[in-house]
Write a protein that holds these residues in place. Structure first.
Motif, mmCIF file in Angstrom:
data_model
loop_
_atom_site.group_PDB
_atom_site.id
_atom_site.type_symbol
_atom_site.label_atom_id
_atom_site.label_comp_id
_atom_site.label_asym_id
_atom_site.label_seq_id
_atom_site.Cartn_x
_atom_site.Cartn_y
_atom_site.Cartn_z
ATOM 1 N N ASP A 23 92.023 -26.500 -51.542
ATOM 2 C CA ASP A 23 92.367 -25.861 -50.266
ATOM 3 C C ASP A 23 93.874 -25.820 -50.030
ATOM 4 O OD1 ASP A 23 89.710 -25.370 -49.738
ATOM 5 O OD2 ASP A 23 89.474 -27.091 -48.401
ATOM 6 N N THR A 24 94.573 -26.908 -50.358
ATOM 7 C CA THR A 24 96.027 -26.944 -50.175
ATOM 8 C C THR A 24 96.714 -25.952 -51.105
ATOM 9 O OG1 THR A 24 95.943 -29.262 -49.508
ATOM 10 C CG2 THR A 24 98.076 -28.416 -50.249
ATOM 11 N N MET A 25 96.324 -25.972 -52.369
ATOM 12 C CA MET A 25 96.939 -25.061 -53.338
ATOM 13 C C MET A 25 96.673 -23.600 -52.957
ATOM 14 S SD MET A 25 98.470 -27.056 -55.582
ATOM 15 C CE MET A 25 98.686 -26.235 -57.139
ATOM 16 N N ARG A 26 95.489 -23.316 -52.473
ATOM 17 C CA ARG A 26 95.153 -21.951 -52.063
ATOM 18 C C ARG A 26 95.936 -21.547 -50.807
ATOM 19 N NH1 ARG A 26 89.210 -21.006 -50.549
ATOM 20 N NH2 ARG A 26 90.013 -21.990 -48.682
ATOM 21 N N PHE A 27 96.005 -22.446 -49.827
ATOM 22 C CA PHE A 27 96.720 -22.144 -48.587
ATOM 23 C C PHE A 27 98.171 -21.756 -48.864
ATOM 24 C CE2 PHE A 27 99.364 -23.313 -44.957
ATOM 25 C CZ PHE A 27 98.727 -22.618 -43.936
ATOM 26 N N PHE A 28 98.824 -22.508 -49.761
ATOM 27 C CA PHE A 28 100.229 -22.244 -50.079
ATOM 28 C C PHE A 28 100.394 -21.270 -51.250
ATOM 29 C CE2 PHE A 28 100.498 -26.281 -47.790
ATOM 30 C CZ PHE A 28 101.486 -25.970 -46.879
ATOM 31 N N SER A 29 99.273 -20.765 -51.774
ATOM 32 C CA SER A 29 99.293 -19.874 -52.931
ATOM 33 C C SER A 29 100.153 -20.483 -54.036
ATOM 34 C CB SER A 29 99.810 -18.488 -52.544
ATOM 35 O OG SER A 29 99.658 -17.597 -53.623
ATOM 36 N N SER A 30 99.870 -21.749 -54.327
ATOM 37 C CA SER A 30 100.705 -22.545 -55.224
ATOM 38 C C SER A 30 100.034 -22.747 -56.580
ATOM 39 C CB SER A 30 100.968 -23.904 -54.568
ATOM 40 O OG SER A 30 101.872 -24.649 -55.314
ATOM 41 N N ASN A 31 100.845 -22.720 -57.636
ATOM 42 C CA ASN A 31 100.405 -23.011 -59.000
ATOM 43 C C ASN A 31 101.369 -24.016 -59.616
ATOM 44 O OD1 ASN A 31 98.318 -21.001 -59.066
ATOM 45 N ND2 ASN A 31 99.903 -19.470 -59.369
ATOM 46 N N VAL A 32 100.839 -24.918 -60.438
ATOM 47 C CA VAL A 32 101.704 -25.806 -61.215
ATOM 48 C C VAL A 32 102.183 -25.009 -62.419
ATOM 49 C CG1 VAL A 32 101.816 -27.933 -62.558
ATOM 50 C CG2 VAL A 32 100.485 -27.866 -60.434
ATOM 51 N N GLU A 33 103.502 -24.975 -62.618
ATOM 52 C CA GLU A 33 104.107 -24.125 -63.647
ATOM 53 C C GLU A 33 104.713 -24.885 -64.821
ATOM 54 O OE1 GLU A 33 103.964 -20.897 -63.821
ATOM 55 O OE2 GLU A 33 103.159 -20.445 -61.841
ATOM 56 N N SER A 34 104.666 -26.214 -64.787
ATOM 57 C CA SER A 34 105.257 -26.982 -65.885
ATOM 58 C C SER A 34 104.520 -28.294 -66.043
ATOM 59 C CB SER A 34 106.737 -27.265 -65.607
ATOM 60 O OG SER A 34 106.863 -28.268 -64.608
ATOM 61 N N GLY A 35 104.827 -28.955 -67.137
ATOM 62 C CA GLY A 35 104.382 -30.320 -67.304
ATOM 63 C C GLY A 35 105.343 -31.239 -66.562
ATOM 64 N N LEU A 36 105.091 -32.515 -66.658
ATOM 65 C CA LEU A 36 105.952 -33.507 -66.010
ATOM 66 C C LEU A 36 107.184 -33.724 -66.884
ATOM 67 C CD1 LEU A 36 105.728 -35.160 -63.411
ATOM 68 C CD2 LEU A 36 104.892 -37.043 -64.794
ATOM 69 N N MET A 37 108.335 -33.618 -66.275
ATOM 70 C CA MET A 37 109.600 -33.762 -66.996
ATOM 71 C C MET A 37 110.318 -35.002 -66.490
ATOM 72 S SD MET A 37 110.658 -29.729 -66.829
ATOM 73 C CE MET A 37 109.963 -29.479 -65.196
ATOM 74 N N GLY A 38 110.805 -35.812 -67.416
ATOM 75 C CA GLY A 38 111.510 -37.021 -67.033
ATOM 76 C C GLY A 38 110.639 -37.998 -66.248
ATOM 77 N N GLU A 39 109.338 -37.952 -66.502
ATOM 78 C CA GLU A 39 108.384 -38.848 -65.839
ATOM 79 C C GLU A 39 108.261 -38.632 -64.342
ATOM 80 O OE1 GLU A 39 106.309 -41.215 -67.413
ATOM 81 O OE2 GLU A 39 107.030 -40.123 -69.158
#
Length: 100
Positions: A23-39
């Protein structure tokens, strides 16, 4: 420990946060675009505005102790993923050549 985005999502949820909930990701129309960098850093993209479906990018920071996620700089600050990656590299003290 080297965390993955899957770990970040799990820890965030286990600590009672909702950053990655559907629901949060949809509300903000958000996608994760990378892996974790520098931990700790990763990049998300969001729809530019309600009337503009182009994507803009935000740098996020993961706190492994609390499971919290915070925004680094301004929300939707970067026009391209490459600009956001360059800033993450700057935060990590890396040059572009070190990442090739």
């Amino acid at each position: 420990m080297a965390y993955t985005i899957a770990d970040v999502k799990r820890i965030n949820r286990e600590r009672g946060h909702f950053f990655f909930s559907h629901d949060t990701m949809r509300f903000f129309s958000s996608n994760v675009e990378s892996g974790l960098m520098g931990e700790r850093y990763f990049i998300t993209s969001e729809q530019k505005s309600f009337n503009n479906i182009s994507r803009v990018y935000t740098i996020r920071e993961f706190n492994a102790l609390t499971g919290g996620i915070r925004t680094i700089g301004d929300y939707k600050k970067y026009a391209t993923k490459e600009e956001a990656l360059a800033k993450v590299n700057e935060l990590l003290g890396k040059t572009v050549e070190e990442n090739k």
